[in-house]
Design a protein around this motif. Sequence first.
Motif, PDB file in Angstrom:
ATOM      1  N   PHE A  60     -66.851  79.263 -28.386  1.00 48.45           N
ATOM      2  CA  PHE A  60     -65.903  80.211 -27.802  1.00 48.45           C
ATOM      3  C   PHE A  60     -65.497  81.260 -28.831  1.00 48.45           C
ATOM      4  CE2 PHE A  60     -65.124  77.821 -23.948  1.00 48.45           C
ATOM      5  CZ  PHE A  60     -64.723  78.832 -23.072  1.00 48.45           C
ATOM      6  N   ASN A  61     -65.350  82.483 -28.343  1.00 50.62           N
ATOM      7  CA  ASN A  61     -64.809  83.558 -29.159  1.00 50.62           C
ATOM      8  C   ASN A  61     -63.392  83.174 -29.578  1.00 50.62           C
ATOM      9  OD1 ASN A  61     -63.613  85.980 -30.073  1.00 50.62           O
ATOM     10  ND2 ASN A  61     -64.922  87.217 -28.768  1.00 50.62           N
ATOM     11  N   PRO A  62     -63.092  83.148 -30.875  1.00 51.37           N
ATOM     12  CA  PRO A  62     -61.751  82.728 -31.311  1.00 51.37           C
ATOM     13  C   PRO A  62     -60.638  83.668 -30.858  1.00 51.37           C
ATOM     14  CG  PRO A  62     -63.015  83.593 -33.157  1.00 51.37           C
ATOM     15  CD  PRO A  62     -63.968  83.471 -32.010  1.00 51.37           C
ATOM     16  N   PHE A  93     -59.060  76.739 -15.766  1.00 51.13           N
ATOM     17  CA  PHE A  93     -58.611  77.388 -16.992  1.00 51.13           C
ATOM     18  C   PHE A  93     -58.392  78.876 -16.740  1.00 51.13           C
ATOM     19  CE2 PHE A  93     -61.102  73.753 -18.226  1.00 51.13           C
ATOM     20  CZ  PHE A  93     -60.436  73.205 -19.306  1.00 51.13           C
ATOM     21  N   THR A  94     -57.472  79.464 -17.516  1.00 51.10           N
ATOM     22  CA  THR A  94     -57.390  80.927 -17.583  1.00 51.10           C
ATOM     23  C   THR A  94     -57.866  81.350 -18.976  1.00 51.10           C
ATOM     24  OG1 THR A  94     -55.089  80.883 -18.346  1.00 51.10           O
ATOM     25  CG2 THR A  94     -55.472  81.104 -15.971  1.00 51.10           C
ATOM     26  N   LEU A  95     -58.678  82.402 -19.003  1.00 48.27           N
ATOM     27  CA  LEU A  95     -59.207  82.943 -20.251  1.00 48.27           C
ATOM     28  C   LEU A  95     -58.698  84.367 -20.411  1.00 48.27           C
ATOM     29  CD1 LEU A  95     -62.956  81.820 -19.909  1.00 48.27           C
ATOM     30  CD2 LEU A  95     -61.036  80.513 -20.816  1.00 48.27           C
ATOM     31  N   LYS A  96     -58.061  84.662 -21.539  1.00 43.34           N
ATOM     32  CA  LYS A  96     -57.543  86.004 -21.792  1.00 43.34           C
ATOM     33  C   LYS A  96     -58.067  86.509 -23.130  1.00 43.34           C
ATOM     34  CE  LYS A  96     -53.125  85.412 -19.342  1.00 43.34           C
ATOM     35  NZ  LYS A  96     -51.638  85.482 -19.468  1.00 43.34           N
ATOM     36  N   ASP A 149     -64.839  70.005 -22.550  1.00 37.03           N
ATOM     37  CA  ASP A 149     -65.537  69.544 -23.745  1.00 37.03           C
ATOM     38  C   ASP A 149     -66.069  70.739 -24.539  1.00 37.03           C
ATOM     39  OD1 ASP A 149     -66.637  67.846 -25.596  1.00 37.03           O
ATOM     40  OD2 ASP A 149     -68.346  67.256 -24.358  1.00 37.03           O
ATOM     41  N   LEU A 150     -66.581  71.756 -23.827  1.00 35.76           N
ATOM     42  CA  LEU A 150     -67.067  72.977 -24.481  1.00 35.76           C
ATOM     43  C   LEU A 150     -65.918  73.699 -25.175  1.00 35.76           C
ATOM     44  CD1 LEU A 150     -69.161  75.211 -25.030  1.00 35.76           C
ATOM     45  CD2 LEU A 150     -68.697  76.104 -22.738  1.00 35.76           C
ATOM     46  N   GLU A 190     -69.989  88.614 -21.448  1.00 36.29           N
ATOM     47  CA  GLU A 190     -68.682  89.249 -21.625  1.00 36.29           C
ATOM     48  C   GLU A 190     -68.112  89.046 -23.028  1.00 36.29           C
ATOM     49  OE1 GLU A 190     -66.948  91.175 -19.478  1.00 36.29           O
ATOM     50  OE2 GLU A 190     -68.684  91.100 -18.142  1.00 36.29           O
ATOM     51  N   ASP A 191     -68.902  88.448 -23.920  1.00 37.78           N
ATOM     52  CA  ASP A 191     -68.485  88.179 -25.304  1.00 37.78           C
ATOM     53  C   ASP A 191     -67.312  87.205 -25.394  1.00 37.78           C
ATOM     54  OD1 ASP A 191     -70.434  89.833 -26.353  1.00 37.78           O
ATOM     55  OD2 ASP A 191     -69.120  91.575 -26.469  1.00 37.78           O
ATOM     56  N   LEU A 192     -67.136  86.394 -24.363  1.00 37.42           N
ATOM     57  CA  LEU A 192     -66.109  85.358 -24.407  1.00 37.42           C
ATOM     58  C   LEU A 192     -66.658  84.089 -25.052  1.00 37.42           C
ATOM     59  CD1 LEU A 192     -64.589  85.867 -20.842  1.00 37.42           C
ATOM     60  CD2 LEU A 192     -63.736  86.742 -23.007  1.00 37.42           C
ATOM     61  N   ILE A 193     -67.956  83.906 -24.935  1.00 36.70           N
ATOM     62  CA  ILE A 193     -68.664  82.807 -25.578  1.00 36.70           C
ATOM     63  C   ILE A 193     -69.862  83.392 -26.303  1.00 36.70           C
ATOM     64  CG2 ILE A 193     -70.111  80.764 -25.149  1.00 36.70           C
ATOM     65  CD1 ILE A 193     -68.300  79.983 -22.900  1.00 36.70           C
TER      66      ILE A 193
END
Length: 689
Positions: A616-618, A629-632, A653-654, A679-682
């Motif tokens: 994951f992108n830190p 989940f919500t991702l921001k 787990d990811l 999307e550069d989130l991962i």
Amino acid sequence: MLNIAFLHDVEMDYIGGAELSNKKIIDKAISLGYSVIYDDLTDFEYTKKQLSNCDVAIVNNIVSCDYEFELISHLIKHDIPYVKWEHDYGLCEKRSVYCYVDSKVKNCCNTNRFHHYRNLFVNSKLNVFQSPMHYGYHKRLYGEAVKNHIVLPPPINVEDLSVSEDKQKDHVLFLGDIKFIKGGYELLDYAEAHPEKQITVYGKNRLRREPSKNVSFKDKTNNAEILKVLGKTEYFFFKPRWPEPSGRVAAEAFLSGAKLISNDRVGTFSYDFYPNHLEQGKQLMQNAPNYFWEQVCEALHKTVTTPKFKHALIYKSYGGLGDQFIAIPAVNKLQAVSEQVTVALPNNLINVFKTNTKGLNLIPISTVETIDMSQFDKVINLGNYPKSRRFRNIGVINYETHHRLRQHALKHYIDAIATMHPEADNSYSGFPYFKSDTNTKQPYFTVHPGAGFKPKWWPTERYVELIEVLLKKFPSFQCTVILGPNDPDPEHFKHIDKVTIETGNLDEVAICLSGATFHIGNDSGITHFAGVYNVPSVAFHGLTGPGSWSTLAENREVVWGKPGHCSITCKYDIAIACEHRICLHSISVNRAVSAVYKLLQKSMKSTKNTRIKYIFNPEVLIHKTDQGFTLKMKDKELLLEFKEAAEQLEFEDLVQNDLFEDQIKEANLKPLITALVNEDLIFGIPFKV
């Protein structure tokens, strides 16, 4: 008999200044027995067919052609003989080179257009310009690329001139629509300041300003009528804002005996026949069609070659370590058009260049002032880009592309060299410049936390944290921190496990950089040093933007902290006095880690000995909900809901542990992860098994 393809992007029945000149040239060609096919450039296949059957193409204005650049490339690729007859400034996005008369106009040109036109001019059998002034602007920008040229006075129907001895007193004529670029505001100002003058405009008012009562308008008319009116007019007004290439109407007014109210931006007035040699001007304009075709025929039957420089000297009288590396592509271009090239370098770079270049004679920069310059037929003080007011070194070349083209500094250097020899290639040939070491057994990355100019430093404590994060995430890697005498204290890094510190000379730094898997650093000489080895790099930029100064590496990530945080233009005195340096302090460690992950995702190659690990992108803030989940991240926000508990558990787990690609068991997660990667989130990074 010549078969001529005449290319002009306007329908033949349209009548303007350029078209009137074209008609005279075409009529003369026909009278000479030549065959002329006029092409208004609406069908590329038709154009290519005409070009394949012609003896010569006259390339007139082509900027309104939908396939303009493809046409230029086709002419050059197929070695079609052509003459470039330039009416305006096709190289310029606005066709006006207005930046030369208004210093507020900057970054105005399309880089692709500028370089296409350089190729168009340099490969032409002959370049035809409207006036000495018109040629002069092209010469400043392209140098020797437009060496094979003539200037052609406007071909005017001198026999149709109707000069009256009885001029209409206090009558002022203006031809064309009142526009900003044509000096419309100047005309309206003049009218208000001279109410005794009667001003007639053959055109319309295109400005949002009401003219004074002494200005009247008439519909545009044909050239024959205009010549009659000019013959009776006492004054002709023409004060263009742009550098008018010719100004055909001004030439007609001059020949008609009108008093000219003008300025120094009219091309016709740059001929030496103006203002005192009217008959000479008349003769040149009358003979222009003959002269044009004589020169075309002569150009078709001669081969123009420019010999290489016998011995060229190139050096930089000022500039930092990075500037030496940024100039390497330009040195390579000079070497291609020279029998021998001597490069003067700082002492600490001579061995580095000797190891990594071929055919260059390398000397210490300290000897330049004492050597015999007569042994060189070309001496180039490349100085620094841009030419700095803080240094007054004699002989530093100008960079005409500065403030006009948005491009990397290395390309400005290349364009500067390309002005000096017509066969100098102005293209950018790519990576690497020095050969890297691919036999490294233990993978490592390099970090340089300093720079010659301290205001360029990203905070040292953040470098420490970044290194610790990366070594924990990539346990197979080691890290080498490169430190010069004026860089951060080595004590900052000595406690970190698997870190070695390189404090040697540039020869040792070169060995270190050439084998690195990737490099992290500020906008500094060492970062550019890594770039010449094509080491994938992450560079932190603050006061110096990446547009001109980004790393030379093919795979690179630029982290620039200035946008959105500071709008001040950082000149030297401002940078020195700046205390907050928000342009660098705004860059968080998480943002830096994200840039490294993204770099590795695109630069590390997948092989049979690697597995893709999803990380994951830190910078992503992850919040667990009842159903997902919500991702921001920045301006992105995603809500993920899972119908199957197994999918949600595997995604969790990811989130917590990172997962290899082959550990993803739930089929529905795979397209989701692919979307998040896009999307550069991962990030999906190859890891060695």
